[in-house]
Motif scaffolding. Structure first.
Motif, PDB file in Angstrom:
ATOM      1  N   TYR A  69       0.800  -1.226   0.000  1.00 16.07           N
ATOM      2  CA  TYR A  69       0.000   0.000   0.000  1.00 16.07           C
ATOM      3  C   TYR A  69       0.836   1.281   0.000  1.00 16.07           C
ATOM      4  N   GLY A  70       2.149   1.159   0.106  1.00 19.16           N
ATOM      5  CA  GLY A  70       2.998   2.346   0.098  1.00 19.16           C
ATOM      6  C   GLY A  70       3.571   2.655   1.464  1.00 19.16           C
ATOM      7  N   ARG A  71       4.668   3.415   1.462  1.00 16.59           N
ATOM      8  CA  ARG A  71       5.375   3.708   2.713  1.00 16.59           C
ATOM      9  C   ARG A  71       4.647   4.771   3.553  1.00 16.59           C
ATOM     10  N   ARG A  72       4.130   5.794   2.901  1.00 19.78           N
ATOM     11  CA  ARG A  72       3.585   6.929   3.639  1.00 19.78           C
ATOM     12  C   ARG A  72       2.404   6.552   4.537  1.00 19.78           C
ATOM     13  N   PRO A  73       1.387   5.851   4.021  1.00 20.78           N
ATOM     14  CA  PRO A  73       0.268   5.516   4.919  1.00 20.78           C
ATOM     15  C   PRO A  73       0.668   4.605   6.069  1.00 20.78           C
ATOM     16  N   VAL A  74       1.611   3.688   5.817  1.00 19.16           N
ATOM     17  CA  VAL A  74       2.039   2.776   6.884  1.00 19.16           C
ATOM     18  C   VAL A  74       2.791   3.542   7.960  1.00 19.16           C
ATOM     19  N   ILE A  75       3.688   4.461   7.561  1.00 19.35           N
ATOM     20  CA  ILE A  75       4.412   5.257   8.558  1.00 19.35           C
ATOM     21  C   ILE A  75       3.445   6.123   9.353  1.00 19.35           C
ATOM     22  N   ILE A 120       0.470  -1.609  22.190  1.00 16.77           N
ATOM     23  CA  ILE A 120       0.124  -0.718  21.076  1.00 16.77           C
ATOM     24  C   ILE A 120       1.378  -0.071  20.507  1.00 16.77           C
ATOM     25  N   ASP A 121       2.253   0.401  21.402  1.00 11.06           N
ATOM     26  CA  ASP A 121       3.504   1.028  20.961  1.00 11.06           C
ATOM     27  C   ASP A 121       4.386   0.022  20.233  1.00 11.06           C
ATOM     28  N   GLY A 122       4.415  -1.224  20.722  1.00 11.90           N
ATOM     29  CA  GLY A 122       5.229  -2.249  20.075  1.00 11.90           C
ATOM     30  C   GLY A 122       4.697  -2.642  18.708  1.00 11.90           C
ATOM     31  N   VAL A 123       3.385  -2.800  18.587  1.00 12.06           N
ATOM     32  CA  VAL A 123       2.785  -3.114  17.288  1.00 12.06           C
ATOM     33  C   VAL A 123       3.112  -2.020  16.287  1.00 12.06           C
ATOM     34  N   SER A 124       3.180  -0.785  16.770  1.00 16.28           N
ATOM     35  CA  SER A 124       3.480   0.355  15.894  1.00 16.28           C
ATOM     36  C   SER A 124       4.973   0.527  15.654  1.00 16.28           C
ATOM     37  N   GLY A 125       5.777  -0.419  16.141  1.00 19.33           N
ATOM     38  CA  GLY A 125       7.225  -0.265  16.087  1.00 19.33           C
ATOM     39  C   GLY A 125       7.850  -0.581  14.745  1.00 19.33           C
ATOM     40  N   GLY A 126       7.038  -0.693  13.694  1.00 19.66           N
ATOM     41  CA  GLY A 126       7.594  -0.961  12.364  1.00 19.66           C
ATOM     42  C   GLY A 126       8.041   0.281  11.646  1.00 19.66           C
ATOM     43  N   THR A 127       8.035   1.420  12.342  1.00 26.25           N
ATOM     44  CA  THR A 127       8.402   2.665  11.676  1.00 26.25           C
ATOM     45  C   THR A 127       9.845   2.647  11.179  1.00 26.25           C
ATOM     46  N   ALA A 128      10.750   2.053  11.962  1.00 23.92           N
ATOM     47  CA  ALA A 128      12.158   2.063  11.560  1.00 23.92           C
ATOM     48  C   ALA A 128      12.366   1.270  10.275  1.00 23.92           C
ATOM     49  N   VAL A 192       5.376  13.993   8.888  1.00 19.26           N
ATOM     50  CA  VAL A 192       5.169  12.930   7.903  1.00 19.26           C
ATOM     51  C   VAL A 192       3.977  13.266   7.016  1.00 19.26           C
ATOM     52  N   ILE A 193       2.882  13.740   7.630  1.00 19.16           N
ATOM     53  CA  ILE A 193       1.687  14.087   6.856  1.00 19.16           C
ATOM     54  C   ILE A 193       1.962  15.239   5.899  1.00 19.16           C
ATOM     55  N   LEU A 194       2.704  16.241   6.373  1.00 17.47           N
ATOM     56  CA  LEU A 194       2.916  17.446   5.568  1.00 17.47           C
ATOM     57  C   LEU A 194       4.076  17.346   4.584  1.00 17.47           C
ATOM     58  N   LEU A 195       5.120  16.594   4.939  1.00 17.14           N
ATOM     59  CA  LEU A 195       6.360  16.672   4.173  1.00 17.14           C
ATOM     60  C   LEU A 195       6.746  15.399   3.429  1.00 17.14           C
ATOM     61  N   LEU A 196       6.295  14.232   3.896  1.00 18.72           N
ATOM     62  CA  LEU A 196       6.799  12.998   3.304  1.00 18.72           C
ATOM     63  C   LEU A 196       5.976  12.599   2.085  1.00 18.72           C
ATOM     64  N   PRO A 197       6.594  12.535   0.901  1.00 18.02           N
ATOM     65  CA  PRO A 197       5.868  12.052  -0.271  1.00 18.02           C
ATOM     66  C   PRO A 197       5.832  10.522  -0.282  1.00 18.02           C
ATOM     67  N   GLU A 198       5.003   9.965  -1.123  1.00 20.01           N
ATOM     68  CA  GLU A 198       5.001   8.517  -1.302  1.00 20.01           C
ATOM     69  C   GLU A 198       6.173   8.146  -2.207  1.00 20.01           C
ATOM     70  N   THR A 199       7.077   7.304  -1.713  1.00 14.10           N
ATOM     71  CA  THR A 199       8.289   6.950  -2.458  1.00 14.10           C
ATOM     72  C   THR A 199       8.197   5.594  -3.135  1.00 14.10           C
ATOM     73  N   HIS A 200       7.121   4.875  -2.893  1.00 15.21           N
ATOM     74  CA  HIS A 200       6.953   3.538  -3.469  1.00 15.21           C
ATOM     75  C   HIS A 200       5.803   3.586  -4.474  1.00 15.21           C
ATOM     76  N   PRO A 201       6.110   3.749  -5.771  1.00 15.32           N
ATOM     77  CA  PRO A 201       5.057   3.967  -6.770  1.00 15.32           C
ATOM     78  C   PRO A 201       4.169   2.739  -6.937  1.00 15.32           C
ATOM     79  N   PRO A 202       2.926   2.945  -7.387  1.00 15.73           N
ATOM     80  CA  PRO A 202       1.980   1.821  -7.527  1.00 15.73           C
ATOM     81  C   PRO A 202       2.500   0.698  -8.416  1.00 15.73           C
ATOM     82  N   GLU A 203       3.239   1.030  -9.472  1.00 15.49           N
ATOM     83  CA  GLU A 203       3.715  -0.007 -10.384  1.00 15.49           C
ATOM     84  C   GLU A 203       4.774  -0.907  -9.755  1.00 15.49           C
ATOM     85  N   ALA A 204       5.397  -0.452  -8.659  1.00 13.21           N
ATOM     86  CA  ALA A 204       6.427  -1.256  -7.998  1.00 13.21           C
ATOM     87  C   ALA A 204       5.877  -2.081  -6.834  1.00 13.21           C
ATOM     88  N   ARG A 205       4.599  -1.941  -6.556  1.00 11.95           N
ATOM     89  CA  ARG A 205       4.043  -2.602  -5.379  1.00 11.95           C
ATOM     90  C   ARG A 205       3.759  -4.074  -5.637  1.00 11.95           C
TER      91      ARG A 205
END
Length: 419
Positions: A69-75, A120-128, A192-205
């Motif tokens: 689904y892309g990096r931005r929504p997951v982060i 909850i914090d641990g489940v969300s620990g995939g940010t790195a 992240v909401i304001l500055l981070l673009p989606e870096t994983h294009p749909p064709e590469a997913r």
């Protein structure tokens, strides 16, 4: 770099920094945060291990979701989850439970909420991991090693700033550091909401893998079954089993054995962060060229054992200088062992097996973060306050034997070899 916007790197760096700072602010203060509900080392060990268990269990799924689904929504979701976990932890500690709900502490509700917050914090620990994927997306293959250096900088800085800020702010109130961690997570989410673009294009997913491929234990079984790295992987597991168990009860030991407050205990972790960052950030390269990974791993294990023994021999009269020296020696050893042992595993594999095996090592490290603290807490309460350090010393001797090839049926490497 494929993306030249500085804001992309800034948002990614802050995500990595927030991931490490959120944990390093909270972890040294756990015994003091829990003091109103429990002083039991077993509870502390389980609470410390619950974060690692959730992270270990969900990181493969989070990585797969970012590929789909892309990096931005997951982060965004992960940072938001971390914010919710930190706020729930802080609110649970700040509420006057006896006035609002008499008998709530005896019923275990505050502890249950604290465990829920850590999970909850641990489940969300995939940010790195997802932020690292962003760096891979925006970098050409020949530039990725340089880009990944940002991860080490953020983690080192986070491990230094977290205990320092946590210890300083704890003097104003034990929940104040938690509110700072939550504020950093909120700023991270906004950026992240304001500055981070989606870096994983749909064709590469790619589509989501099968459920069994997301099972974290399957990857671990594969690496442990590989005869080329089985012994070194076992050494890696035992090393972090001892180290994570030791660190989980260390602050509780400082509190009960020496009467240290949160500021002094956090300062002790600051020493570990500074020394480990210096070793891994500046010294490890020249040392590997001079001595090789095999010698450095064995030397590092020796440093860790010395650090354990110095802590065991410290008395109330000399505790602060001796413990701080011991932690500096122990951090030096850890800074030598971690990259050197990973490198030894990497050198034994062909190029096709690198990613899976090194990813499995990270999984082993996360697993020890769950297993080690509860075992150390159990030993602390049932055997004795110093028992986790003695058990850790014994495990380190076993690690040295595995690395040196001193176990029955294993050949000992020649002195000039790297393994």
């Amino acid at each position: 770099m494929r993306w030249t916007r500085p804001s992309t790197l800034l948002a990614t760096f802050l995500t990595l920094l927030n991931d490490r700072m959120g944990e390093s602010i909270v972890f040294p203060l756990l015994p003091y945060l829990l003091a109103g509900f429990s002083n039991d080392g077993r509870v502390l060990g389980l609470l410390a291990g619950s974060y690692a268990l959730a992270q270990f269990s969900f990181t493969p799924l989070i990585g797969a979701l970012s590929d789909r689904y892309g990096r931005r929504p997951v982060i965004c979701v992960c940072v938001a989850g971390s914010l919710v976990g930190l706020l729930l932890f802080a609110v649970t500690l700040a509420l006057p439970w006896e006035r609002l709900w008499p008998g709530a502490a005896a019923a275990g509700w505050p502890l249950a909420l604290l465990f829920a917050a850590r999970l909850i914090d641990g489940v969300s620990g995939g940010t790195a991991a997802t932020a690292a994927a962003v760096l891979a997306d925006i970098s050409a293959p020949e530039q990725r090693a340089k880009a990944f250096g940002l991860i080490g900088v953020a983690f080192g800085l986070g491990f230094i700033l977290g205990p320092a800020l946590g210890g300083a702010l704890a003097t104003f109130g034990i929940t104040v550091p938690l509110l700072l961690a939550a504020l950093i997570a909120a700023v991270n989410l906004t950026m992240v909401i304001l500055l981070l673009p989606e870096t994983h294009p749909p064709e590469a997913r790619s589509p989501l893998p099968r459920k069994r491929d997301l099972q974290p234990f399957a990857q671990l079984a594969r690496v442990l079954a590989n005869p080329q790295v089985r012994r070194l992987s076992a050494a890696f597991f035992l090393f972090f089993l001892a180290f994570n168990g030791f660190t989980a009860v260390l602050v509780l030991y400082f509190k009960q054995a020496y009467g240290w407050g949160p500021t002094t205990s956090a300062l002790a972790f600051l020493v570990v962060g500074v020394v480990a960052t210096l070793v891994q950030g500046g010294l490890i390269g020249p040392l590997v060229q001079r001595f090789g990974e095999w010698r450095l791993t064995l030397a590092g294990i020796g440093f860790v054992i010395v650090g354990f023994l110095l802590i065991l021999l410290a008395t109330a009269g000399n505790a602060q200088p001796q413990v701080f020296i011991a932690l500096a020696i122990l951090a030096t050893g850890t800074g030598l062992v971690t990259p050197s042992l990973r490198s030894l595993v990497s050198r034994r594999l062909d190029e096709g097996g690198q990613g899976a095996a090194l990813g499995s090592l990270q999984g082993l490290q996360s697993l020890t973060g769950f297993v080690g603290p509860p075992l150390a807490g159990l030993a602390y309460e049932t055997v004795g306050q110093q028992s986790p350090f003695w058990f850790g010393t014994v495990l380190m001797v076993g690690v040295a034997l595995l690395v040196a090839g001193g176990l029955p049926g294993q050949a000992t490497p020649s002195p000039g070899a790297t393994e």
